[in-house]
Write an enzyme that holds these catalytic residues in place. Structure first.
Site, short mmCIF file in Angstrom:
data_model
loop_
_atom_site.label_atom_id
_atom_site.label_comp_id
_atom_site.label_asym_id
_atom_site.label_seq_id
_atom_site.Cartn_x
_atom_site.Cartn_y
_atom_site.Cartn_z
N ASP A 119 69.75 75.47 -4.26
CA ASP A 119 71.00 76.11 -3.82
C ASP A 119 71.47 75.44 -2.53
OD1 ASP A 119 73.00 78.04 -3.89
OD2 ASP A 119 71.81 79.54 -2.81
N GLU A 121 80.58 71.10 -5.14
CA GLU A 121 81.46 72.17 -4.61
C GLU A 121 82.71 71.57 -3.97
OE1 GLU A 121 79.71 75.47 -2.56
OE2 GLU A 121 81.58 76.01 -1.55
N HIS A 166 79.71 84.25 1.54
CA HIS A 166 78.29 84.59 1.57
C HIS A 166 78.01 85.80 2.46
CE1 HIS A 166 78.01 80.27 0.33
NE2 HIS A 166 77.21 80.85 -0.55
N GLY A 171 78.65 83.50 -3.47
CA GLY A 171 79.04 84.65 -2.66
C GLY A 171 79.48 85.82 -3.51
N ALA A 172 78.75 86.07 -4.62
CA ALA A 172 79.22 87.05 -5.59
C ALA A 172 78.44 88.36 -5.57
CB ALA A 172 79.19 86.43 -6.99
N SER A 173 77.83 88.66 -4.44
CA SER A 173 77.20 89.99 -4.34
C SER A 173 78.28 91.04 -4.15
CB SER A 173 76.24 90.03 -3.13
OG SER A 173 75.01 89.44 -3.49
N ILE A 206 73.94 85.44 -6.81
CA ILE A 206 73.70 86.73 -6.17
C ILE A 206 72.40 86.67 -5.37
CG2 ILE A 206 73.25 89.20 -6.58
CD1 ILE A 206 75.07 88.94 -9.09
N ASP A 207 72.53 86.82 -4.08
CA ASP A 207 71.37 86.85 -3.19
C ASP A 207 71.39 88.14 -2.36
OD1 ASP A 207 69.29 86.36 -1.49
OD2 ASP A 207 70.08 84.52 -0.62
#
Ligand code: G3H
Ligand code: 13P
Ligand code: ZN
Length: 342
Positions: A100, A152, A196, A240-242, A283-284
């Site tokens: 990542d 990216e 993030h 950054g999809a949390s 997702i972190d």
């Protein structure tokens, strides 16, 4: 000596993304730094029959030791296969080991040599031509090993250990065809308003609902749609999809934490993204927060406990439930490799 991911039972992202694109779901990319997180990810994805991307950041490599992480991933594949055998599953879920936010050629190369099946080279903070040159170099090397590469374009805002940017710059749709064509990447991470960490939007960017809960501005689906139009059938990645789960925030704050005004991406918007060309959702933060909430709860309710299994065990169980729910209700990745097993 170099080790190939194929000998570890891992997959690259090619076939999984093809399927995600055709069947309109997104593959979960869950970050891990320790054993309990990894066990929870594997358990949830095996039981829901979801493909999975095990995601390792540079920060995770520093924290857990790169050799340790490599063997943990190998152990995770073995654990998954044993579970599948025990539960009578007829197919195996694809497991991808992914770097990542790799930021140098040397780091990406070292991961390829150490059993990773996929790497991200994040040149998004570089000038455009430098991003292309760095990404192209990684693609050329990774291709020799049949390892997938994510690039990216566009910058996500957010501050974490290893990922720092004060402000976001949306991906420019007019650059994507040139970037993908000249670099040869297998997937492209884009910036459409996610960021993030646990504070994705400043309170002044949000409105408040009737209960005073912050409601963030919607993601820029218009940009995503324009990118899809220009790159038909090409796998797009959302970082950054949390969602910064409300219950986790409340539990953390109830038991002594201080996470005021934490806000994430509403799950309904992620569902919409998962049904589009978005094939990978990162997702972190949600995992970190669910874990922290459970640990805080045990510490507050059972102050005499001192056995780490007594607080990491409940945290792991809560993670399993959270990942399963994400696979089923947000990513749509559950049940893609056979019917769910308990
Ligand atoms: O995108 C960043 C991930 O959440 C990893 O965070 O660098 O703190 O391990 P980290
Ligand atoms: P979150 O901080 O929203 O979980 O994003 C994780 C991520 O993008 C990892 O690359
Ligand atoms: Zn990211």
């Amino acid at each position: 000596m170099a080790v190939s991911y194929k000998s570890l039972g891992l997959s690259n992202s090619r076939d999984v993304f093809k399927r995600a694109m055709a069947e309109k779901f997104a593959v979960p990319a869950y970050n891990f730094n320790n054993m309990e997180q990894l066990q929870a990810i594997i358990t949830a994805c095996v039981e829901t029959r979801s493909p999975v991307i095990l995601q390792v950041s540079s920060g995770a490599r520093k924290y857990a030791n790169q050799t340790m992480l490599r063997y943990m991933a190998e152990g995770a594949v073995k654990m998954a296969r044993e579970m599948e055998k025990e539960k009578g599953c007829e197919t195996a879920i694809p497991i991808i080991l992914h770097l990542d936010h790799g930021d140098t050629f040397e780091l990406a190369k070292s991961c390829v040599e150490n059993g990773f099946s996929s790497v991200m080279i994040d040149g998004s903070g570089l000038p455009y031509e430098e991003n292309i040159a760095l990404t192209r170099r990684v693609v050329e090397y990774a291709r020799e090993h049949d390892v997938s590469v994510e690039g990216e374009l566009g910058v996500l805002a957010g501050i974490e250990d290893e990922v720092k940017a004060e402000a976001s710059t949306y991906t420019r749709p007019d650059q994507v065809v040139d970037f993908v064509g000249r670099t040869g990447v297998d997937s492209l991470a884009i910036s459409i308003g996610t960021s993030h960490g646990a504070y994705k939007f400043k309170p002044e960017q949000c409105t408040r609902d009737e209960r005073g809960v912050l409601v963030p501005p919607p993601l820029r689906f218009d940009i995503l749609e324009e990118i899809e139009r220009r790159l038909p059938g090409f796998p797009i990645v959302l970082h950054g999809a949390s969602s910064v789960i409300k219950e986790a925030v409340e539990t953390i704050n109830r038991y002594g934490g201080a996470m005021k005004d934490a806000v994430g991406v509403p799950e309904a918007q992620l569902r919409r993204a998962a049904a589009s060309a978005v094939c990978k959702i990162n997702i972190d933060t949600d995992g970190r927060m669910v874990m922290t909430a459970e640990v805080r709860k045990v510490f507050a309710e059972k102050p005499a406990e001192f056995d780490p299994r007594k607080y990491l065990g409940p945290a792991r169980a809560a993670l399993v439930e959270m990942y399963k729910r994400k696979n089923r209700e947000v990513l749509g990745s559950a049940g893609r490799y056979g019917p769910e097993v308990a």
